[in-house]
Design a protein around this motif. Structure first.
Motif, PDB file in Angstrom:
ATOM      1  N   ASN A 109       2.845   1.528  -3.312  1.00 35.74           N
ATOM      2  CA  ASN A 109       1.980   1.823  -4.453  1.00 35.74           C
ATOM      3  C   ASN A 109       1.534   3.277  -4.440  1.00 35.74           C
ATOM      4  O   ASN A 109       1.459   3.930  -5.482  1.00 35.74           O
ATOM      5  N   THR A 110       1.234   3.781  -3.252  1.00 32.66           N
ATOM      6  CA  THR A 110       0.830   5.175  -3.130  1.00 32.66           C
ATOM      7  C   THR A 110       1.956   6.104  -3.567  1.00 32.66           C
ATOM      8  O   THR A 110       1.737   7.061  -4.318  1.00 32.66           O
ATOM      9  N   THR A 126       2.315   6.093  -7.265  1.00 40.24           N
ATOM     10  CA  THR A 126       1.255   6.901  -7.864  1.00 40.24           C
ATOM     11  C   THR A 126       1.626   8.374  -7.815  1.00 40.24           C
ATOM     12  O   THR A 126       1.481   9.101  -8.804  1.00 40.24           O
ATOM     13  N   LEU A 184      -1.812  10.620   2.475  1.00 40.38           N
ATOM     14  CA  LEU A 184      -0.925   9.583   2.996  1.00 40.38           C
ATOM     15  C   LEU A 184      -0.276  10.030   4.299  1.00 40.38           C
ATOM     16  O   LEU A 184      -0.175   9.248   5.245  1.00 40.38           O
ATOM     17  N   VAL A 188      -2.600  13.623  -2.717  1.00 32.98           N
ATOM     18  CA  VAL A 188      -2.326  12.239  -2.332  1.00 32.98           C
ATOM     19  C   VAL A 188      -1.280  12.199  -1.226  1.00 32.98           C
ATOM     20  O   VAL A 188      -1.401  11.441  -0.258  1.00 32.98           O
ATOM     21  N   PHE A 222       0.808  -1.232   0.000  1.00 35.56           N
ATOM     22  CA  PHE A 222       0.000   0.000   0.000  1.00 35.56           C
ATOM     23  C   PHE A 222       0.836   1.275   0.000  1.00 35.56           C
ATOM     24  O   PHE A 222       0.666   2.121  -0.890  1.00 35.56           O
ATOM     25  N   PRO A 223       1.743   1.476   0.968  1.00 31.38           N
ATOM     26  CA  PRO A 223       2.489   2.742   0.952  1.00 31.38           C
ATOM     27  C   PRO A 223       3.373   2.875  -0.283  1.00 31.38           C
ATOM     28  O   PRO A 223       3.517   3.973  -0.837  1.00 31.38           O
TER      29      PRO A 223
END
Length: 69
Positions: A29-30, A33, A52, A48, A26-27
């Motif tokens: 991939n964020t 992005t 986060l 974003v 998750f982190p």
């Protein structure tokens, strides 16, 4: 317990789950992005990053309160 309290507890559980070892993508991939958005849409990338950072702050506060010094 009211509906709002249940919703808050559910959100906390989901956030905590996102950073468990088997969910550690998750982190990353964020951040990937954000990296892609920086040139195409800097305002969205900034949003974003702010979201986060809020998630990370909440997790750190949760960890600090659940682990005595």
């Amino acid at each position: 317990m009211n509906l709002e309290k249940h919703q808050q507890l559910l959100l906390k559980a989901r956030i905590g789950r996102a950073f468990e070892p088997d969910q550690s993508a998750f982190p990353f991939n964020t951040l990937n992005t954000v990296s892609s958005l920086i040139r195409m849409d800097p305002d969205t990338a900034r949003g974003v990053v702010l979201k986060l950072s809020n998630i990370l702050r909440r997790l750190l506060r949760k960890h600090e309160t659940s682990c005595p010094p």
